[in-house]
Motif scaffolding. Structure first.
Motif, PDB file in Angstrom:
ATOM      1  N   ALA A  89       0.824  -1.216   0.000  1.00  0.00           N
ATOM      2  CA  ALA A  89       0.000   0.000   0.000  1.00  0.00           C
ATOM      3  C   ALA A  89       0.853   1.258   0.000  1.00  0.00           C
ATOM      4  O   ALA A  89       0.490   2.268  -0.613  1.00  0.00           O
ATOM      5  CB  ALA A  89      -0.932  -0.016   1.218  1.00  0.00           C
ATOM      6  N   SER A  90       1.999   1.224   0.688  1.00  0.00           N
ATOM      7  CA  SER A  90       2.880   2.392   0.751  1.00  0.00           C
ATOM      8  C   SER A  90       3.367   2.783  -0.638  1.00  0.00           C
ATOM      9  O   SER A  90       3.273   3.945  -1.048  1.00  0.00           O
ATOM     10  CB  SER A  90       4.088   2.092   1.650  1.00  0.00           C
ATOM     11  OG  SER A  90       3.683   1.730   2.936  1.00  0.00           O
ATOM     12  N   PHE A 131      12.400   6.133  -8.981  1.00  0.00           N
ATOM     13  CA  PHE A 131      13.488   5.163  -9.154  1.00  0.00           C
ATOM     14  C   PHE A 131      13.972   4.613  -7.815  1.00  0.00           C
ATOM     15  O   PHE A 131      14.341   3.444  -7.711  1.00  0.00           O
ATOM     16  CB  PHE A 131      14.659   5.793  -9.914  1.00  0.00           C
ATOM     17  CG  PHE A 131      14.522   5.686 -11.401  1.00  0.00           C
ATOM     18  CD1 PHE A 131      14.605   4.455 -12.035  1.00  0.00           C
ATOM     19  CD2 PHE A 131      14.299   6.822 -12.177  1.00  0.00           C
ATOM     20  CE1 PHE A 131      14.471   4.345 -13.409  1.00  0.00           C
ATOM     21  CE2 PHE A 131      14.164   6.724 -13.552  1.00  0.00           C
ATOM     22  CZ  PHE A 131      14.250   5.473 -14.176  1.00  0.00           C
ATOM     23  N   VAL A 132      13.980   5.455  -6.773  1.00  0.00           N
ATOM     24  CA  VAL A 132      14.352   4.978  -5.431  1.00  0.00           C
ATOM     25  C   VAL A 132      13.388   3.893  -4.986  1.00  0.00           C
ATOM     26  O   VAL A 132      13.789   2.849  -4.462  1.00  0.00           O
ATOM     27  CB  VAL A 132      14.351   6.154  -4.419  1.00  0.00           C
ATOM     28  CG1 VAL A 132      14.453   5.625  -2.988  1.00  0.00           C
ATOM     29  CG2 VAL A 132      15.499   7.102  -4.700  1.00  0.00           C
ATOM     30  N   LEU A 133      12.091   4.114  -5.230  1.00  0.00           N
ATOM     31  CA  LEU A 133      11.085   3.116  -4.866  1.00  0.00           C
ATOM     32  C   LEU A 133      11.207   1.861  -5.726  1.00  0.00           C
ATOM     33  O   LEU A 133      11.134   0.741  -5.228  1.00  0.00           O
ATOM     34  CB  LEU A 133       9.686   3.702  -5.027  1.00  0.00           C
ATOM     35  CG  LEU A 133       9.269   4.762  -4.016  1.00  0.00           C
ATOM     36  CD1 LEU A 133       7.981   5.428  -4.465  1.00  0.00           C
ATOM     37  CD2 LEU A 133       9.080   4.142  -2.645  1.00  0.00           C
ATOM     38  N   VAL A 134      11.380   2.058  -7.022  1.00  0.00           N
ATOM     39  CA  VAL A 134      11.462   0.933  -7.956  1.00  0.00           C
ATOM     40  C   VAL A 134      12.635   0.027  -7.616  1.00  0.00           C
ATOM     41  O   VAL A 134      12.509  -1.198  -7.558  1.00  0.00           O
ATOM     42  CB  VAL A 134      11.579   1.436  -9.416  1.00  0.00           C
ATOM     43  CG1 VAL A 134      11.954   0.299 -10.351  1.00  0.00           C
ATOM     44  CG2 VAL A 134      10.276   2.066  -9.860  1.00  0.00           C
ATOM     45  N   GLY A 261      10.814   1.405   5.199  1.00  0.00           N
ATOM     46  CA  GLY A 261      12.270   1.494   5.113  1.00  0.00           C
ATOM     47  C   GLY A 261      12.749   2.868   4.698  1.00  0.00           C
ATOM     48  O   GLY A 261      11.951   3.791   4.458  1.00  0.00           O
ATOM     49  N   TRP A 262      14.060   2.991   4.586  1.00  0.00           N
ATOM     50  CA  TRP A 262      14.653   4.269   4.186  1.00  0.00           C
ATOM     51  C   TRP A 262      14.178   4.693   2.808  1.00  0.00           C
ATOM     52  O   TRP A 262      13.993   5.888   2.532  1.00  0.00           O
ATOM     53  CB  TRP A 262      16.177   4.165   4.205  1.00  0.00           C
ATOM     54  CG  TRP A 262      16.724   3.160   3.232  1.00  0.00           C
ATOM     55  CD1 TRP A 262      17.020   1.851   3.488  1.00  0.00           C
ATOM     56  CD2 TRP A 262      17.003   3.364   1.837  1.00  0.00           C
ATOM     57  NE1 TRP A 262      17.464   1.216   2.338  1.00  0.00           N
ATOM     58  CE2 TRP A 262      17.476   2.129   1.323  1.00  0.00           C
ATOM     59  CE3 TRP A 262      16.907   4.466   0.981  1.00  0.00           C
ATOM     60  CZ2 TRP A 262      17.835   1.960  -0.015  1.00  0.00           C
ATOM     61  CZ3 TRP A 262      17.266   4.306  -0.354  1.00  0.00           C
ATOM     62  CH2 TRP A 262      17.739   3.067  -0.830  1.00  0.00           C
ATOM     63  N   ASN A 263      13.969   3.712   1.920  1.00  0.00           N
ATOM     64  CA  ASN A 263      13.539   4.037   0.562  1.00  0.00           C
ATOM     65  C   ASN A 263      12.141   4.654   0.545  1.00  0.00           C
ATOM     66  O   ASN A 263      11.828   5.504  -0.290  1.00  0.00           O
ATOM     67  CB  ASN A 263      13.565   2.791  -0.329  1.00  0.00           C
ATOM     68  CG  ASN A 263      12.510   1.771   0.064  1.00  0.00           C
ATOM     69  OD1 ASN A 263      12.497   1.311   1.210  1.00  0.00           O
ATOM     70  ND2 ASN A 263      11.636   1.417  -0.854  1.00  0.00           N
ATOM     71  N   LEU A 269       9.680  11.783   0.023  1.00  0.00           N
ATOM     72  CA  LEU A 269      10.156  13.166   0.065  1.00  0.00           C
ATOM     73  C   LEU A 269      10.510  13.681  -1.325  1.00  0.00           C
ATOM     74  O   LEU A 269      10.181  14.814  -1.689  1.00  0.00           O
ATOM     75  CB  LEU A 269      11.365  13.280   0.994  1.00  0.00           C
ATOM     76  CG  LEU A 269      11.067  13.136   2.495  1.00  0.00           C
ATOM     77  CD1 LEU A 269      12.369  13.099   3.296  1.00  0.00           C
ATOM     78  CD2 LEU A 269      10.178  14.277   2.986  1.00  0.00           C
ATOM     79  N   LEU A 270      11.173  12.837  -2.116  1.00  0.00           N
ATOM     80  CA  LEU A 270      11.566  13.258  -3.462  1.00  0.00           C
ATOM     81  C   LEU A 270      10.345  13.480  -4.362  1.00  0.00           C
ATOM     82  O   LEU A 270      10.267  14.474  -5.097  1.00  0.00           O
ATOM     83  CB  LEU A 270      12.493  12.208  -4.090  1.00  0.00           C
ATOM     84  CG  LEU A 270      13.924  12.151  -3.534  1.00  0.00           C
ATOM     85  CD1 LEU A 270      14.658  10.920  -4.063  1.00  0.00           C
ATOM     86  CD2 LEU A 270      14.698  13.410  -3.916  1.00  0.00           C
ATOM     87  N   VAL A 271       9.390  12.547  -4.297  1.00  0.00           N
ATOM     88  CA  VAL A 271       8.191  12.671  -5.132  1.00  0.00           C
ATOM     89  C   VAL A 271       7.382  13.907  -4.738  1.00  0.00           C
ATOM     90  O   VAL A 271       6.944  14.682  -5.596  1.00  0.00           O
ATOM     91  CB  VAL A 271       7.315  11.397  -5.019  1.00  0.00           C
ATOM     92  CG1 VAL A 271       5.933  11.644  -5.630  1.00  0.00           C
ATOM     93  CG2 VAL A 271       7.989  10.229  -5.735  1.00  0.00           C
ATOM     94  N   LEU A 272       7.196  14.121  -3.432  1.00  0.00           N
ATOM     95  CA  LEU A 272       6.407  15.264  -2.985  1.00  0.00           C
ATOM     96  C   LEU A 272       7.132  16.598  -3.234  1.00  0.00           C
ATOM     97  O   LEU A 272       6.497  17.602  -3.566  1.00  0.00           O
ATOM     98  CB  LEU A 272       6.057  15.124  -1.507  1.00  0.00           C
ATOM     99  CG  LEU A 272       5.155  13.940  -1.150  1.00  0.00           C
ATOM    100  CD1 LEU A 272       4.775  13.981   0.321  1.00  0.00           C
ATOM    101  CD2 LEU A 272       3.906  13.916  -2.018  1.00  0.00           C
ATOM    102  N   ALA A 273       8.460  16.587  -3.089  1.00  0.00           N
ATOM    103  CA  ALA A 273       9.228  17.798  -3.405  1.00  0.00           C
ATOM    104  C   ALA A 273       9.116  18.114  -4.893  1.00  0.00           C
ATOM    105  O   ALA A 273       8.931  19.272  -5.289  1.00  0.00           O
ATOM    106  CB  ALA A 273      10.688  17.612  -3.008  1.00  0.00           C
TER     107      ALA A 273
END
Length: 293
Positions: A89-90, A131-134, A261-263, A269-273
């Motif tokens: 879900a995250s 990409f961080v999530l992927v 996790g850290w990702n 943060l990256l997506v929302l920024a």
């Protein structure tokens, strides 16, 4: 203050939709689950329309409601439901929050809006967040997660198309757009739902998840969303995008035990920024506008 509370309630409802899809997608199958969700939402909106004496002239704009239903509901919902069979879900909620980025990018191509340096930086941040999530999700689930992730991002892209389409669509009230698009989407999805029946017998857990999805996360959430548009404006209401991933991550962790996790933090943060830079909207402005209403 009331608008700020409504904004958080809406984000909590939409954030929980990814939790409920995770529960119901595998046993029911994506098409049937979404058809049930949309029909429940359409019936909920019909009952509210009767109560408020709002008349939906569906046959006056059938093409409009079908187009809006396809890109704002049917197609993105099915894509997310397919992805929910694999992704947590995250991840679903974070990838979904890229919708304003796609909407802005489509407006550049479709509407001829000018590309700015700020836009490009925001787009780069959003893509980096994905990409961080992927990368991390692929390491946990395997590269079988690639297609579900592509589906989830494609769903966000559909929302971007729907947003830009409404700029040239017939002038219809917000409530009728929500109501009519639900019936349009249910008509479009019906053949697919018939061809893809449930995989497992219905259980109380799955039934509860579908009811929550249809009545609360879709029908009532749309009413709340369009009420917010009237109170604080479309731009401020759309900024609920910033809050949905927070609740998507929270509900997934609390009720499904999904790891954070850290990702997850960095990707969010990256997506929302990136979304903030692309749309020119900030969380500070969101809170200020909502408090003032």
């Amino acid at each position: 203050m009331a608008s700020l509370l409504s904004l958080f309630v809406l984000a909590a409802l939409w954030g929980s939709s990814f939790l409920f899809m995770r529960i119901a997608a595998n046993p029911m199958g994506p098409a049937l689950m979404i058809e049930a969700r949309i029909l429940l939402a359409a019936i909920t909106l019909l009952l509210i329309a009767l109560l408020l004496r709002k008349r939906l002239a569906f046959l006056s704009h059938p093409k409009h409601y079908l187009i809006l239903g396809l890109f704002s509901t049917a197609l993105p919902f099915v894509l997310i439901a397919y992805a929910a069979q694999t992704l947590n879900a995250s991840t679903l909620s974070i990838l979904n929050s890229t919708a304003p980025i796609w909407g802005a990018l489509i407006s550049v191509v479709w509407g001829g809006n000018r590309l700015t340096k700020k836009f490009m930086v925001g787009l780069g941040l959003g893509v980096l967040g994905v990409f961080v999530l992927v990368g991390k999700e692929a390491s946990l689930v395997g590269w079988d997660a690639a297609i579900p992730m592509l589906c989830s991002v494609s769903a966000a892209f559909c929302y971007g198309i729907a947003t830009n389409y409404t700029k040239i669509a017939p002038k219809v009230s917000s409530f009728n757009n929500a109501h009519g698009s639900m019936w349009g989407a249910s008509i479009l999805l019906l053949p697919l739902a018939i061809l893809m029946p449930a995989r497992e017998p219905m259980t109380l857990e799955v039934g509860f998840a579908v009811i929550m999805l249809g009545i609360f996360c879709t029908g009532l959430a749309y009413i709340l969303y369009f009420r917010l548009i009237d109170e604080i404006g479309a731009a401020s209401a759309l900024s609920v995008t910033f809050l949905v991933p927070v609740f998507g991550i929270l509900w997934g962790h609390l009720f499904l035990g999904e790891p954070v996790g850290w990702n997850t933090f960095i990707g969010t943060l990256l997506v929302l920024a990136g979304t903030s830079w692309v749309t020119g909207f900030s969380v500070t402005q969101l809170l200020k506008n909502a408090r003032a209403s």
